[in-house]
Design an enzyme around this catalytic site. Structure first.
Site, PDB file in Angstrom:
ATOM      1  N   GLU A  42     -12.885  12.024  53.468  1.00  0.00           N
ATOM      2  CA  GLU A  42     -12.604  11.647  54.852  1.00  0.00           C
ATOM      3  C   GLU A  42     -11.387  12.419  55.360  1.00  0.00           C
ATOM      4  OE1 GLU A  42     -11.829   7.526  57.410  1.00  0.00           O
ATOM      5  OE2 GLU A  42     -11.307   7.588  55.284  1.00  0.00           O
ATOM      6  N   LYS A  52     -17.672   7.609  62.982  1.00  0.00           N
ATOM      7  CA  LYS A  52     -17.386   6.380  62.243  1.00  0.00           C
ATOM      8  C   LYS A  52     -17.444   5.163  63.152  1.00  0.00           C
ATOM      9  CE  LYS A  52     -13.744   4.513  59.186  1.00  0.00           C
ATOM     10  NZ  LYS A  52     -12.371   4.799  58.669  1.00  0.00           N
ATOM     11  N   CYS A  88     -15.847   5.681  54.805  1.00  0.00           N
ATOM     12  CA  CYS A  88     -14.814   4.782  54.286  1.00  0.00           C
ATOM     13  C   CYS A  88     -15.037   3.300  54.599  1.00  0.00           C
ATOM     14  CB  CYS A  88     -13.449   5.255  54.769  1.00  0.00           C
ATOM     15  SG  CYS A  88     -12.051   4.671  53.751  1.00  0.00           S
TER      16      CYS A  88
END
Length: 253
Positions: free
Chosen positions: A41, A106, A140
């Site tokens: 990430e 995300k 994540c």
């Protein structure tokens, strides 16, 4: 049936220094061969909220990824801080060697760190088909939200790229395995290592799991490698038809 060779690079990201990270990646992967190279990430900068300073507004990082993919004749994937039309996104790019670009923004922003205050959440679930493997892209904190990643028969592999510190690493380990088991899919979780600019520490915790919960990745120094076999996956799904019994729902976003 097809297979996909993945090599993930878990490394100590140099804080806010894109050029140094590019050079580091190129050096560490110079002799490696894979179908897909996976990076953590925010691999060019570290997980950072100083968006005005680090965000890729002119496409520098994406151009580097295209060049790297073409040079290696392989796909490359990882997340990047991006500015677009005045908004900032934690964007997971998947770049094919041909130059074709896929991306996922995300969805679950990490409010504990203030990510939700500076980044804009994505809304679309993104699946890429590459070398006959259907790949769900996740970043994540998405790992903590199983509804968004629920397999409705539309993917074979999930990629999670992360900056997940040692303080919460037991959750990372448990949830990666759980996502593989509950979704009858391969799950490859790639974390960073070292220490970031906020003082958070990361260890070598990247793994790839098979749908039965077994580990299929091999780690050597900073590299984590796994072969995704569609033949093995299809055989497992034929023997254990658990997805057929799943609750019938669709996520409305």
């Amino acid at each position: 049936m097809s297979s996909l060779k993945i090599t993930g690079l878990q490394y100590d990201i140099v804080w806010k220094d894109k050029k140094q990270n590019f050079a580091h990646i190129e050096k560490m992967l110079a002799s490696e061969v894979a179908d897909l190279f996976l990076l953590p990430e925010m691999f060019p900068t570290g997980f950072c909220m100083d968006v005005e300073e680090i965000a890729d507004a002119g496409g520098e990082v994406l151009e580097w990824m295209k060049s790297f993919a073409a040079t290696k004749s392989s796909a490359v994937a990882g997340s990047v801080s991006v500015m677009e039309e005045g908004n900032f996104y934690n964007r997971f790019y998947f770049v094919e060697p041909s130059g074709v670009v896929h991306f996922y923004d995300k969805r679950h922003l990490f409010s504990y760190s203030g990510e939700d205050k500076v980044y804009t959440p994505g809304s679309e679930r993104v699946i890429v088909e590459y070398k006959e493997v259907r790949i769900l892209l996740q970043v994540c904190y998405d790992l903590r939200f199983p509804v968004f990643s629920r397999n409705i028969g539309d993917y074979d592999l999930v990629l999670y790229v992360a900056n997940w510190p040692v303080q919460r690493i037991e959750a990372w380990n448990a949830l990666l395995k759980a996502r593989a088991i509950e979704n009858q899919a391969y799950v490859f979780g790639l974390n960073r290592t070292g220490k970031d600019g906020n003082g958070l520490v990361y260890d070598e915790s990247s793994e790839c799991y098979f749908p039965d919960g077994s580990r299929v990745s091999i780690s050597a120094e900073h590299l984590v490698k796994a072969d995704v076999s569609m033949e093995s996956l299809m055989e497992f799904r034929r023997r254990f038809r658990f997805l057929d019994d799943a609750d019938d729902f669709r996520l409305m976003v």
